[in-house]
Design an enzyme around this catalytic site. Structure first.
Site, mmCIF file in Angstrom:
data_model
loop_
_atom_site.group_PDB
_atom_site.id
_atom_site.type_symbol
_atom_site.label_atom_id
_atom_site.label_comp_id
_atom_site.label_asym_id
_atom_site.label_seq_id
_atom_site.Cartn_x
_atom_site.Cartn_y
_atom_site.Cartn_z
ATOM 1 N N ARG A 87 -4.295 7.027 3.693
ATOM 2 C CA ARG A 87 -3.753 6.122 2.681
ATOM 3 C C ARG A 87 -3.286 6.938 1.480
ATOM 4 N NH1 ARG A 87 -2.934 3.086 5.952
ATOM 5 N NH2 ARG A 87 -3.751 1.000 6.357
ATOM 6 N N GLU A 140 8.298 12.102 -6.819
ATOM 7 C CA GLU A 140 8.071 13.406 -7.439
ATOM 8 C C GLU A 140 7.864 14.523 -6.420
ATOM 9 O OE1 GLU A 140 4.033 11.186 -7.856
ATOM 10 O OE2 GLU A 140 6.174 10.724 -7.677
ATOM 11 N N HIS A 177 5.956 7.000 6.942
ATOM 12 C CA HIS A 177 4.878 6.108 7.373
ATOM 13 C C HIS A 177 4.993 5.783 8.864
ATOM 14 C CE1 HIS A 177 2.061 2.566 6.077
ATOM 15 N NE2 HIS A 177 1.456 3.513 6.757
#
Length: 393
Positions: free
Chosen positions: A233, A262, A274
């Site tokens: 996560r 970033e 993902h």
């Protein structure tokens, strides 16, 4: 007939397990008994009074308002371990990409579009290949944070690849311990693990105890030049601490399934969209597990792999089955049994389990409980949700 409302695209291999004579399955069904979904966000959705259960075809349940479900007596299931092999294989890919600049080398090759002489290209590649050299993972130390279904598979895989493996999991279950090789070194705390590992792979849920777990102090404790792999996560890793560790060169590579703005453009960050559980096999496995758990609950009242209710199972012993959820306070079960005794309803078998502030009960009785008995049980102080299931055919 049970009605199950579907969200997202659920594998037909799972949905096909529902008997069409007993289940109506589809999107947008009115007054459903259950939901089955993948990533659909339910936080802003009003739940119908008919809803008994939600099955998430996957491990994470961030998209489901768990406290609201518990308050309403709605059982929420997930499918831990169903996608474990898919994630394990991607962790292997992540380690290899972090060890050797495969991605950079492939991009370099594709940039040579101005060359049309194979011999000259071969010379150029031979001269430049040292730019993409790396190391082997065999002989390195792999650290696993979280030794559940996925973490234990990753640990055993590391051993098979010739790595030394250390693991940290303060909540290691007996079931997980059985899956784990005895060659995995058990470490008592996170910082001790970080100090000795070349690769650290995270396999823990995001909750109040783990959010920001990998922070400035954790990065400071890491073995210099280490690699952090996060297919668990995003919230587990503090983003500011991560950028600082990369800027200072303390962290050699960050491999993650959770891109952040970033981190884009940084060669030290290997980011994927993902896709940890995005294989056809994993989606099928999750759908099959979710469907079977949902059917067992709707038809028998059994609970397996719930994130908000205790695991509770009892074989059918004949007769009628009463199930009820209640607040985990004294005297509730006694009150219900008194209702049955006062009406000469004989109990065949029963099981009572609790989890935190919630309790769940299965009671098999010889005769059908009448409306008066059911009204009295539902009215008992602390009872949240009551169901009655007829004898199995």
């Amino acid at each position: 007939m049970y009605k199950v409302r579907t969200y997202n695209k659920i594998s037909e291999k799972g949905l096909g397990l529902f008997d069409s004579e007993r289940y109506n399955i589809g999107e947008g069904l009115e007054s459903p008994d259950a939901f089955i979904l993948r990533s659909q966000k339910l936080h802003d959705e009003a739940f119908p009074d008919s809803l008994l259960a939600i099955a998430r075809a996957g491990a994470g349940v961030n998209n489901i308002p768990i406290p609201d479900c518990t308050e309403k007596g709605v059982v929420v299931f997930n499918t831990p371990g169903a996608n474990a092999n898919a994630v394990k294989e991607l962790v292997v890919a992540g380690m290899l990409l972090a060890s050797r600049d495969v991605y950079g080398g492939m991009n370099f090759v594709q940039s040579l579009t101005d060359m049309d002489d194979a011999g000259e290209m071969a010379k150029r590649l031979e001269a430049e290949k040292k730019r993409f050299a790396g190391g082997e993972i065999a002989g390195k130390t792999l650290g696993i944070v979280g030794l559940g279904a996925i973490g234990s598979m990753v640990a055993n895989m590391g051993l098979e690849l010739g790595m030394s493996v250390a693991g940290f999991d303060p909540a290691l279950s007996v079931e997980a311990a059985w899956r784990l090789s005895s060659r995995v070194q058990k470490v008592d705390n996170l910082h001790a693990l970080l100090k000795i590992c070349d690769f650290v792979s995270l396999h823990i849920p995001a909750n109040e105890h783990t959010r920001g777990l990998v922070d400035d102090e954790a990065f400071a404790a890491m073995k210099p030049g280490g690699c952090l792999i996060n297919f668990a996560r995003e919230e587990i890793v503090d983003p500011e601490a991560l950028v600082k560790a990369l800027d200072e060169g303390r962290l050699h590579r960050y491999v993650a399934d959770f891109p952040r703005p970033e981190l884009l453009g940084r060669p030290e960050a290997i980011l994927m969209p993902h896709i940890g559980a995005s294989t056809a096999e994993a989606e099928q496995n999750c759908a099959v597990m979710a469907t079977r758990q949902l059917m067992d609950y709707l038809e028998n009242g059994n609970i397996t792999n719930s994130v908000n209710f205790p695991q509770t199972r009892m074989g059918r012993n004949g007769g009628w089955r009463i199930t009820f959820a209640n607040r985990n306070v004294p005297k509730v079960l006694g009150s219900v049994l008194s209702v049955l005794a006062d009406r000469d309803i004989n109990v065949i078998d029963m099981v009572n389990k609790s989890r935190g502030e919630i309790a769940y009960n299965i009671i098999d009785v010889e005769s059908e409980p009448g409306p008066g008995a059911l009204e009295a049980i539902a009215a008992a102080e602390g009872v949240i949700r009551l169901r009655v299931l007829p004898p199995k055919a």
